[in-house]
Design an enzyme around this catalytic site. Sequence first.
Site, PDB file in Angstrom:
ATOM      1  N   ARG A  34       5.190   3.305 -23.673  1.00 37.82           N
ATOM      2  CA  ARG A  34       6.064   2.132 -23.453  1.00 37.82           C
ATOM      3  C   ARG A  34       6.930   2.250 -22.200  1.00 37.82           C
ATOM      4  O   ARG A  34       7.970   1.600 -22.098  1.00 37.82           O
ATOM      5  CB  ARG A  34       6.928   1.835 -24.673  1.00 37.82           C
ATOM      6  CG  ARG A  34       6.116   1.547 -25.933  1.00 37.82           C
ATOM      7  CD  ARG A  34       6.954   0.913 -27.026  1.00 37.82           C
ATOM      8  NE  ARG A  34       6.151   0.765 -28.238  1.00 37.82           N
ATOM      9  CZ  ARG A  34       6.108   1.668 -29.222  1.00 37.82           C
ATOM     10  NH1 ARG A  34       6.840   2.766 -29.142  1.00 37.82           N
ATOM     11  NH2 ARG A  34       5.353   1.452 -30.268  1.00 37.82           N
ATOM     12  N   LYS A  83       5.394  -6.287  -9.462  1.00 33.69           N
ATOM     13  CA  LYS A  83       4.229  -6.889 -10.116  1.00 33.69           C
ATOM     14  C   LYS A  83       3.128  -5.849 -10.224  1.00 33.69           C
ATOM     15  O   LYS A  83       2.708  -5.267  -9.229  1.00 33.69           O
ATOM     16  CB  LYS A  83       3.719  -8.091  -9.317  1.00 33.69           C
ATOM     17  CG  LYS A  83       4.537  -9.340  -9.526  1.00 33.69           C
ATOM     18  CD  LYS A  83       3.775 -10.563  -9.037  1.00 33.69           C
ATOM     19  CE  LYS A  83       4.566 -11.828  -9.256  1.00 33.69           C
ATOM     20  NZ  LYS A  83       3.834 -13.016  -8.759  1.00 33.69           N
ATOM     21  N   GLU A 113      -0.521 -11.260   4.757  1.00 34.73           N
ATOM     22  CA  GLU A 113       0.717 -11.344   3.973  1.00 34.73           C
ATOM     23  C   GLU A 113       1.940 -11.376   4.894  1.00 34.73           C
ATOM     24  O   GLU A 113       2.945 -12.011   4.583  1.00 34.73           O
ATOM     25  CB  GLU A 113       0.823 -10.172   2.990  1.00 34.73           C
ATOM     26  CG  GLU A 113      -0.320 -10.063   1.970  1.00 34.73           C
ATOM     27  CD  GLU A 113      -0.206 -11.035   0.786  1.00 34.73           C
ATOM     28  OE1 GLU A 113       0.728 -11.860   0.755  1.00 34.73           O
ATOM     29  OE2 GLU A 113      -1.086 -10.985  -0.107  1.00 34.73           O
ATOM     30  N   LYS A 170      10.743 -10.246   1.311  1.00 35.05           N
ATOM     31  CA  LYS A 170      10.281 -10.198  -0.067  1.00 35.05           C
ATOM     32  C   LYS A 170      11.388  -9.734  -1.007  1.00 35.05           C
ATOM     33  O   LYS A 170      11.581 -10.309  -2.095  1.00 35.05           O
ATOM     34  CB  LYS A 170       9.065  -9.279  -0.205  1.00 35.05           C
ATOM     35  CG  LYS A 170       8.609  -9.158  -1.659  1.00 35.05           C
ATOM     36  CD  LYS A 170       7.176  -8.813  -1.822  1.00 35.05           C
ATOM     37  CE  LYS A 170       6.787  -8.920  -3.294  1.00 35.05           C
ATOM     38  NZ  LYS A 170       5.372  -8.619  -3.528  1.00 35.05           N
ATOM     39  N   GLU A 173       9.903 -14.294 -11.792  1.00 32.44           N
ATOM     40  CA  GLU A 173       9.190 -15.493 -11.358  1.00 32.44           C
ATOM     41  C   GLU A 173       9.420 -16.682 -12.276  1.00 32.44           C
ATOM     42  O   GLU A 173       8.494 -17.336 -12.736  1.00 32.44           O
ATOM     43  CB  GLU A 173       7.688 -15.201 -11.198  1.00 32.44           C
ATOM     44  CG  GLU A 173       6.989 -16.255 -10.366  1.00 32.44           C
ATOM     45  CD  GLU A 173       5.581 -15.820  -9.911  1.00 32.44           C
ATOM     46  OE1 GLU A 173       5.453 -14.737  -9.330  1.00 32.44           O
ATOM     47  OE2 GLU A 173       4.635 -16.584 -10.132  1.00 32.44           O
ATOM     48  N   ARG A 232      10.507 -17.256  -6.893  1.00 37.83           N
ATOM     49  CA  ARG A 232       9.595 -16.162  -6.569  1.00 37.83           C
ATOM     50  C   ARG A 232       8.170 -16.658  -6.369  1.00 37.83           C
ATOM     51  O   ARG A 232       7.390 -16.055  -5.626  1.00 37.83           O
ATOM     52  CB  ARG A 232       9.632 -15.086  -7.657  1.00 37.83           C
ATOM     53  CG  ARG A 232       8.710 -13.924  -7.340  1.00 37.83           C
ATOM     54  CD  ARG A 232       8.925 -12.690  -8.171  1.00 37.83           C
ATOM     55  NE  ARG A 232       7.955 -11.674  -7.758  1.00 37.83           N
ATOM     56  CZ  ARG A 232       8.028 -10.389  -8.039  1.00 37.83           C
ATOM     57  NH1 ARG A 232       9.023  -9.941  -8.762  1.00 37.83           N
ATOM     58  NH2 ARG A 232       7.110  -9.544  -7.611  1.00 37.83           N
ATOM     59  N   ASN A 275       3.638 -16.760  -3.499  1.00 39.46           N
ATOM     60  CA  ASN A 275       2.214 -16.992  -3.735  1.00 39.46           C
ATOM     61  C   ASN A 275       1.616 -18.010  -2.780  1.00 39.46           C
ATOM     62  O   ASN A 275       0.521 -18.513  -3.020  1.00 39.46           O
ATOM     63  CB  ASN A 275       1.994 -17.426  -5.178  1.00 39.46           C
ATOM     64  CG  ASN A 275       2.275 -16.290  -6.130  1.00 39.46           C
ATOM     65  OD1 ASN A 275       1.717 -15.211  -6.007  1.00 39.46           O
ATOM     66  ND2 ASN A 275       3.183 -16.518  -7.065  1.00 39.46           N
ATOM     67  N   HIS A 287      -2.059 -18.118  -2.323  1.00 37.83           N
ATOM     68  CA  HIS A 287      -2.672 -17.272  -3.351  1.00 37.83           C
ATOM     69  C   HIS A 287      -3.447 -18.033  -4.412  1.00 37.83           C
ATOM     70  O   HIS A 287      -4.359 -17.473  -5.014  1.00 37.83           O
ATOM     71  CB  HIS A 287      -1.610 -16.386  -4.015  1.00 37.83           C
ATOM     72  CG  HIS A 287      -1.226 -15.200  -3.172  1.00 37.83           C
ATOM     73  ND1 HIS A 287      -0.630 -15.329  -1.939  1.00 37.83           N
ATOM     74  CD2 HIS A 287      -1.371 -13.857  -3.379  1.00 37.83           C
ATOM     75  CE1 HIS A 287      -0.403 -14.117  -1.427  1.00 37.83           C
ATOM     76  NE2 HIS A 287      -0.846 -13.218  -2.279  1.00 37.83           N
ATOM     77  N   HIS A 312      -6.919 -16.654  -4.795  1.00 36.67           N
ATOM     78  CA  HIS A 312      -7.449 -16.060  -6.034  1.00 36.67           C
ATOM     79  C   HIS A 312      -8.756 -16.740  -6.425  1.00 36.67           C
ATOM     80  O   HIS A 312      -9.678 -16.088  -6.913  1.00 36.67           O
ATOM     81  CB  HIS A 312      -6.437 -16.183  -7.174  1.00 36.67           C
ATOM     82  CG  HIS A 312      -5.270 -15.255  -7.038  1.00 36.67           C
ATOM     83  ND1 HIS A 312      -4.154 -15.340  -7.838  1.00 36.67           N
ATOM     84  CD2 HIS A 312      -5.042 -14.218  -6.203  1.00 36.67           C
ATOM     85  CE1 HIS A 312      -3.296 -14.398  -7.492  1.00 36.67           C
ATOM     86  NE2 HIS A 312      -3.801 -13.702  -6.498  1.00 36.67           N
ATOM     87  N   HIS A 334      -8.463  -9.073  -0.420  1.00 29.70           N
ATOM     88  CA  HIS A 334      -7.396  -9.954  -0.899  1.00 29.70           C
ATOM     89  C   HIS A 334      -6.702 -10.669   0.273  1.00 29.70           C
ATOM     90  O   HIS A 334      -6.497 -11.887   0.245  1.00 29.70           O
ATOM     91  CB  HIS A 334      -6.381  -9.148  -1.717  1.00 29.70           C
ATOM     92  CG  HIS A 334      -5.179  -9.932  -2.138  1.00 29.70           C
ATOM     93  ND1 HIS A 334      -5.241 -10.997  -3.007  1.00 29.70           N
ATOM     94  CD2 HIS A 334      -3.867  -9.822  -1.783  1.00 29.70           C
ATOM     95  CE1 HIS A 334      -4.034 -11.506  -3.181  1.00 29.70           C
ATOM     96  NE2 HIS A 334      -3.177 -10.813  -2.447  1.00 29.70           N
TER      97      HIS A 334
END
Lengths: 363, 363
Positions: free
Chosen positions: A122, A144, A186, A228, A238, A242, A246, A249, A253, A266
């Site tokens: 955990r 992330k 990016e 960032k 997010e 935030r 993206n 993205h 994606h 990517h």
Amino acid sequence: MSADTRILNVDLGVRSYPIYIGSGLLGDAEIYRRHIPGERVMVVTNETVGPLYLKQVLAALGDYQVETVVLPDGEKYKTLETWQRIFDGLLERRFDRQCTVLALGGGVVGDIAGFAAACYQRGVHFIQVPTTLLAQVDSSVGGKTGVNHPLGKNMIGAFYQPRCVIADTDSLNTLDDRQLSAGLAEVIKYGLISDLPFFEWLESNIERLLSREPEALIYAIERSCQDKADVVAADELEAGKRALLNLGHTFGHAIETGVGYGEWLHGEAVAAGVCMAGELSRRLGWLSAEKLYRIVELVSKANLPTVPPENIGRSQFLELMAVDKKVVSGKLRLVLMQGLGQSVITGDFDTAELQNTLDEYGR
Amino acid sequence: MSADTRILNVDLGVRSYPIYIGSGLLGDAEIYRRHIPGERVMVVTNETVGPLYLKQVLAALGDYQVETVVLPDGEKYKTLETWQRIFDGLLERRFDRQCTVLALGGGVVGDIAGFAAACYQRGVHFIQVPTTLLAQVDSSVGGKTGVNHPLGKNMIGAFYQPRCVIADTDSLNTLDDRQLSAGLAEVIKYGLISDLPFFEWLESNIERLLSREPEALIYAIERSCQDKADVVAADELEAGKRALLNLGHTFGHAIETGVGYGEWLHGEAVAAGVCMAGELSRRLGWLSAEKLYRIVELVSKANLPTVPPENIGRSQFLELMAVDKKVVSGKLRLVLMQGLGQSVITGDFDTAELQNTLDEYGR
């Protein structure tokens, strides 16, 4: 740690942490000592980065009991199966809850290792040592973590902050040109979101970055991380702004999933995605053609694609985008541009223009 | 919601949530409306509980778009593989980040579904509807989620709090006697940790609980949840005193892993583990024989085992306990008793007495 080393802070209350940016840092024992509290460290790397930098890192970790897990290289291995190998390694060696997981590699290694650190018993300590430009300016910062699912990218993961990020700019010397360009996608993105002066600096300095001038690279990394960190500090989970990070993205994606993970890097998919967001913004009348062309020109100069692959048609795009994390109650939201450095998150646009944009590319 | 319904609050700042305890609650549409913000709900249940209660829950969720994932029943299915089936279900039906995952079942369903909610798109809303006594008094409260690994129990997971817990005491009517007793192991545990008056109440009322008197059950559930909520509020991430809740669990997890998941119920293993912790405490001179015998007698009256299975010897126990999450820098820490209702977390005990304790049982 040399005097030139930059230290930025990501301000997240009790979860705040520093980003170190500079030359020779991944072999700096003092930084590790400062941020690794226990006695045992699991270094997670891959078969490409390991032979290049593992020896230096292990030498600097001489005070600790260290084990290593070496993953296969590539986005197509960013899966739950690869992730499980880290647990096998941790449990076979009886790592306890006081251990630290250290990610040494690019964005894929960082995302998988961070997600393993988030879930092992955990949650255990985590340190990012990004070795690609893309990981240094983006994926290692902000917490992330996660893996892909056959039906969608980054669909399984956690928000989990590292104790520090160590960005050694020397590691960019072994990066191939294609990977360097992917990272620049990016970097360009940050300018377009909210930092017009940085976008203009990039227009003037893109050649210096491509020829890897250390000063230019350090400046671009520092400014990207600062942009960032500001956004992440304002919205860690997010819930709102935030999502601006993206930009490009949702389209990107869809490209990555559509062509198969790993076919496009990517950053390449994001580059085409940024241009697609620009094209849609122009069609909506939000962005002038002149500004769109400046985006396309900078992306192109960075040796990045400005259009998606031809074999993904409109209907496949729409289907792939429908599982995006920015979908809210069935409605697709996109990051679009109302100017250079003026991006917005919105579901309030004419979907006919989205379809027209996609038809522009699909054959 | 009837006037008899108890509502307790777990006080965790922005992550605070209520526990509803009472009769007929799982069919109460008003409670769901209050705590489910979006439009879509994924109900996760298992093949035993589903046929009993799914229909009622679906009727009460009539305002929502609902899908269902039915898992196989049993601790041996508390694995990463089962967990992945929830993601498959969510992605095939295009669930977005505003969805809610609702766990309907015992501790295994709640732990797996909660861990899926924690990781789907990096976290979606989660509601616990526990249908076993063990889940109502323990596993559904406090945010521990996760799955087992072949090398250790609950080794992979997350701290992830639900938006509410709905404990419908009617669902205990369909619980078999063995499961009811297993739940009582955790109830007894709360008395032994820090609540001597509750332990004494249990000594006087154990027969009423075994014959399922509603008033007695509601009291025991409410008091157990209150005891647990107090500890969790003080130490959400188990940096300190929360580990007290693991009284009996280090021995218990070793039993569960040693005999194979599912052979012993979790509560049965905890019951034997509590007695083992008592035996070790007595050997250390921390607990009188008279008090140990009171523990053994209450556990026995609850129809629970007071000793571990014979086929796990000392060396296997020590090996299995070495991967426990309470191991700190290689040193085993245990929850032991310095009196009834006076448990402590400590690594400061004579390990020879631990070995003697284990030799007492192993053959």
